[in-house]
Design an enzyme around this catalytic site. Structure first.
Site, PDB file in Angstrom:
ATOM      1  N   HIS A  79       0.761  -1.224   0.005  1.00 46.71           N
ATOM      2  CA  HIS A  79       0.057  -0.053  -0.164  1.00 46.71           C
ATOM      3  C   HIS A  79       0.940   1.080  -0.143  1.00 46.71           C
ATOM      4  CE1 HIS A  79      -3.631  -2.161   1.569  1.00 46.71           C
ATOM      5  NE2 HIS A  79      -3.249  -2.682   0.655  1.00 46.71           N
ATOM      6  N   GLU A  81       0.717   3.952   1.650  1.00 42.80           N
ATOM      7  CA  GLU A  81       1.269   4.195   3.277  1.00 42.80           C
ATOM      8  C   GLU A  81       2.484   3.709   3.693  1.00 42.80           C
ATOM      9  OE1 GLU A  81      -1.746   3.245   1.976  1.00 42.80           O
ATOM     10  OE2 GLU A  81      -3.281   3.727   3.373  1.00 42.80           O
ATOM     11  N   CYS A 106      -5.814   1.051   5.448  1.00 40.55           N
ATOM     12  CA  CYS A 106      -6.461  -0.179   5.967  1.00 40.55           C
ATOM     13  C   CYS A 106      -5.857  -0.417   7.587  1.00 40.55           C
ATOM     14  CB  CYS A 106      -6.003  -1.377   5.167  1.00 40.55           C
ATOM     15  SG  CYS A 106      -4.413  -1.690   5.226  1.00 40.55           S
ATOM     16  N   CYS A 109      -1.870  -0.735   7.452  1.00 38.81           N
ATOM     17  CA  CYS A 109      -1.167   0.589   7.364  1.00 38.81           C
ATOM     18  C   CYS A 109      -1.251   1.006   8.572  1.00 38.81           C
ATOM     19  CB  CYS A 109      -1.471   0.933   5.926  1.00 38.81           C
ATOM     20  SG  CYS A 109      -1.063   0.477   4.435  1.00 38.81           S
TER      21      CYS A 109
END
Length: 160
Positions: A79, A81, A106, A109
């Site tokens: 992801h 992040e 999510c 993260c």
């Protein structure tokens, strides 16, 4: 008469969200492109990231669909992040920073954000907000005292 500076310049929020939006354009994900920008208290960009495969993993050899089991991209994609956190040269620089991200993080993260010392998240969209992993993310971030806010400004038109 003395000339004055422009007054129609963009805000810090608009600038950093614009960087996150531009970063999202690097993603090869066919359905969701996400970008992230981490900024320190002095308004300096510390790191950026976008969602994609881990370094060294051939994008052509991994499924990009929502399939089942090993045919699901969710097992492979990093992801935005997490990439932004991992792209930082010195993780100590993340303490007290703000994360600008185009999609709400999510739960995985969120844990990385908390552990890195990031103190604020500014997000553009929360389209999965009712899903369990995003509800858990919100709970974790609240418990850890990470400030979370929806980006309210205009969006920079960044497209191809």
């Amino acid at each position: 008469m003395e000339e004055k500076h422009r007054t129609d310049y963009i805000s810090w929020d608009e600038y950093f969200m614009g960087i996150a939006q531009l970063s999202a354009l690097r993603s090869k994900d066919p359905s969701t492109q996400v970008g992230a920008c981490i900024v320190d208290k002095a308004h300096k960009v510390v790191s950026i990231g976008y969602n994609g495969m881990p370094v060294g993993v051939d994008d052509e050899c991994i499924p990009w669909g929502h399939g089942e089991g090993l045919e699901s991209k969710y097992l492979y994609v990093c992801h935005a992040e997490l990439n932004a956190i991992l792209n930082t040269r010195d993780s100590a620089h993340l303490n007290g920073c703000t994360l600008y991200v185009t999609l709400f993080p999510c739960n995985e993260c969120a844990k990385a954000v908390i552990q890195s010392g990031i103190k604020e998240i500014v997000y553009l969209d929360d389209k999965h907000g009712s899903d369990t992993i995003y509800q858990a993310s919100k709970k974790l971030l609240e418990m850890a005292g990470v400030k979370v806010r929806l980006y309210q400004g205009p969006t920079v038109k960044v497209s191809r």
